[in-house]
Design a protein around this motif. Structure first.
Motif, PDB file in Angstrom:
ATOM      1  N   ILE A  58       0.952  -1.022   0.227  1.00 33.24           N
ATOM      2  CA  ILE A  58       0.003  -0.037   0.119  1.00 33.24           C
ATOM      3  C   ILE A  58       1.186   1.177   0.196  1.00 33.24           C
ATOM      4  N   THR A  80      -3.385   7.928   0.944  1.00 35.17           N
ATOM      5  CA  THR A  80      -3.611   7.118   0.048  1.00 35.17           C
ATOM      6  C   THR A  80      -4.262   7.332  -1.194  1.00 35.17           C
ATOM      7  N   GLU A  98      -5.558   4.328  -2.275  1.00 31.77           N
ATOM      8  CA  GLU A  98      -5.619   2.849  -1.201  1.00 31.77           C
ATOM      9  C   GLU A  98      -7.075   2.481  -1.186  1.00 31.77           C
ATOM     10  N   ARG A 154      -8.925  -2.410   2.574  1.00 36.73           N
ATOM     11  CA  ARG A 154      -7.187  -3.509   2.221  1.00 36.73           C
ATOM     12  C   ARG A 154      -6.155  -2.379   3.722  1.00 36.73           C
TER      13      ARG A 154
END
Length: 79
Positions: A26, A53, A55, A59
């Motif tokens: 990540i 991020t 992401e 996650r």
């Protein structure tokens, strides 16, 4: 994602989070008050780490929850 804890976070905590996210594949950067704390040489103290991020939280959450369960001083919270 923001991590909230009942104490002031240190560079040690930001390193733990950064390394754990990186190990999970990540990409994230530190922003917000945590970044200001590091770059102001602790003249401003923050109690959270904001990771920027692309992401999804689905996650990220398990990675941070693992740090929390290990007694690392990193705790998962909502901002």
């Amino acid at each position: 994602m923001s991590l909230l804890c009942p104490f002031t976070l240190t560079p040690f905590h930001s390193t733990l989070v950064s390394e754990a996210l990186s190990a999970a594949g990540i990409d994230a950067i530190l922003g917000g008050g945590g970044a200001v704390t590091l770059y102001s040489n602790n003249e401003y103290m923050s109690t959270d780490l904001d990771s920027i991020t692309t992401e999804r939280n689905t996650r990220i959450t398990p990675v941070v929850a693992k740090l929390d369960s290990m007694g690392s001083g990193v705790c998962l919270g909502e901002s």
